[in-house]
Design a protein around this motif. Structure first.
Motif, PDB file in Angstrom:
ATOM      1  N   GLU A 136       0.819  -1.210   0.000  1.00  0.00           N
ATOM      2  CA  GLU A 136       0.000   0.000   0.000  1.00  0.00           C
ATOM      3  C   GLU A 136       0.857   1.265   0.000  1.00  0.00           C
ATOM      4  O   GLU A 136       0.484   2.278  -0.598  1.00  0.00           O
ATOM      5  N   GLY A 140       1.875   5.514  -2.278  1.00  0.00           N
ATOM      6  CA  GLY A 140       2.007   6.812  -1.630  1.00  0.00           C
ATOM      7  C   GLY A 140       1.454   6.822  -0.212  1.00  0.00           C
ATOM      8  O   GLY A 140       0.513   6.089   0.113  1.00  0.00           O
ATOM      9  N   GLU A 141       2.061   7.637   0.618  1.00  0.00           N
ATOM     10  CA  GLU A 141       1.657   7.695   2.022  1.00  0.00           C
ATOM     11  C   GLU A 141       0.267   8.300   2.205  1.00  0.00           C
ATOM     12  O   GLU A 141      -0.434   7.967   3.163  1.00  0.00           O
ATOM     13  N   THR A 142      -0.128   9.174   1.318  1.00  0.00           N
ATOM     14  CA  THR A 142      -1.446   9.811   1.466  1.00  0.00           C
ATOM     15  C   THR A 142      -2.556   8.778   1.420  1.00  0.00           C
ATOM     16  O   THR A 142      -3.436   8.742   2.280  1.00  0.00           O
ATOM     17  N   ALA A 143      -2.526   7.917   0.404  1.00  0.00           N
ATOM     18  CA  ALA A 143      -3.550   6.880   0.278  1.00  0.00           C
ATOM     19  C   ALA A 143      -3.432   5.855   1.405  1.00  0.00           C
ATOM     20  O   ALA A 143      -4.442   5.357   1.920  1.00  0.00           O
ATOM     21  N   TYR A 144      -2.198   5.566   1.784  1.00  0.00           N
ATOM     22  CA  TYR A 144      -1.963   4.587   2.859  1.00  0.00           C
ATOM     23  C   TYR A 144      -2.573   5.063   4.175  1.00  0.00           C
ATOM     24  O   TYR A 144      -3.334   4.337   4.822  1.00  0.00           O
ATOM     25  N   TRP A 145      -2.288   6.300   4.571  1.00  0.00           N
ATOM     26  CA  TRP A 145      -2.793   6.807   5.848  1.00  0.00           C
ATOM     27  C   TRP A 145      -4.280   7.149   5.788  1.00  0.00           C
ATOM     28  O   TRP A 145      -4.956   7.205   6.818  1.00  0.00           O
ATOM     29  N   ALA A 146      -4.800   7.349   4.581  1.00  0.00           N
ATOM     30  CA  ALA A 146      -6.243   7.566   4.457  1.00  0.00           C
ATOM     31  C   ALA A 146      -7.000   6.312   4.891  1.00  0.00           C
ATOM     32  O   ALA A 146      -8.077   6.399   5.494  1.00  0.00           O
ATOM     33  N   GLN A 147      -6.447   5.150   4.592  1.00  0.00           N
ATOM     34  CA  GLN A 147      -7.077   3.903   5.036  1.00  0.00           C
ATOM     35  C   GLN A 147      -7.021   3.776   6.558  1.00  0.00           C
ATOM     36  O   GLN A 147      -7.958   3.288   7.193  1.00  0.00           O
ATOM     37  N   ASP A 149      -7.015   6.331   8.678  1.00  0.00           N
ATOM     38  CA  ASP A 149      -7.961   7.295   9.234  1.00  0.00           C
ATOM     39  C   ASP A 149      -9.406   6.840   9.052  1.00  0.00           C
ATOM     40  O   ASP A 149     -10.266   7.153   9.883  1.00  0.00           O
ATOM     41  N   ARG A 164       2.119   7.857  15.128  1.00  0.00           N
ATOM     42  CA  ARG A 164       1.088   8.414  14.254  1.00  0.00           C
ATOM     43  C   ARG A 164      -0.211   7.611  14.283  1.00  0.00           C
ATOM     44  O   ARG A 164      -1.269   8.151  13.950  1.00  0.00           O
TER      45      ARG A 164
END
Length: 215
Positions: A136, A140-147, A149, A164
């Protein structure tokens, strides 16, 4: 003197199952499940049981999982002893460093089978990233951390990201690498982010030393 025919004797038939068990049948062995079970809410008969997270249909398949091994079976977790009624339970699943990740995956499967929602579970690794997390993060980290959140699925993260991640009812830690100092830092922080159950998979002596001193 005429003979009187004897009345046929009627024997009462014993009720219940036969005293002789059926040949070749063995009683099923229940599978223990780590940690307390939540009270299940009403479920629709047409709603499928949520599973573990995975890449979307348009994404390439994640790296292959390890082949099963006998090390670190979560069917025999360590004794869970909460210090207070409100304190989270701690369970130890003995496993070598190279089997800790698989033991953590098996613990997650048992938790899901017991009725835990996928969004209740966070998995942390002290060494190599879980294949799902590595896959994942490649998007990119944006899509990864969106999951993370969204909180709808089991989330896998490395120990470096522990500051985090948000608290969840269940945290599973795979002690699959990292030095003693890193493990000693991760386990107390993991306990701060769990509200019900902390499952630690790895070397028992090493974990006991850290939990006894820092948790």
């Amino acid at each position: 003197m005429p003979l009187i025919p004897q009345e046929p004797q009627i024997h009462e038939r014993a009720q219940g199952p036969s005293a002789t068990p059926a040949t070749g049948r063995t009683a099923p062995t229940p599978r223990p499940v780590p940690g307390p079970r939540p009270v299940p809410g009403p479920r629709s008969a047409t709603t499928p049981r949520p599973g573990r997270p995975g890449p979307g249909p348009a994404r390439p398949a994640p790296p292959a999982q390890r082949s099963p091994s006998s090390a670190g079976q979560p069917e025999a977790p360590g004794t869970a002893t909460p210090t207070t009624p409100s304190a989270p339970q701690i369970q130890l699943v003995p496993a070598p460093a190279d089997g800790a990740l698989q033991a953590a995956e098996e613990a997650v499967d048992l938790l899901l089978d017991s009725g835990r929602a996928p969004g209740d579970i966070l998995v942390l690794t002290t060494g190599e990233q879980h294949p799902w997390a590595a896959h994942e993060l490649s998007f990119g980290e944006t899509a990864y951390w969106a999951q993370h959140d969204a909180g709808e699925d089991v989330f896998f993260a490395g120990a470096a990201a522990i500051t985090r991640v948000r608290p969840r009812p269940v945290v599973v830690v795979a002690v699959n690498g990292g030095g003693d100092e890193a493990v000693a830092r991760v386990l107390p922080q993991a306990r701060e982010r769990v509200t019900a159950l902390l499952v630690v998979c790895g070397d028992s002596e090493r974990i006991d030393a850290v939990l006894g001193a820092g948790v």
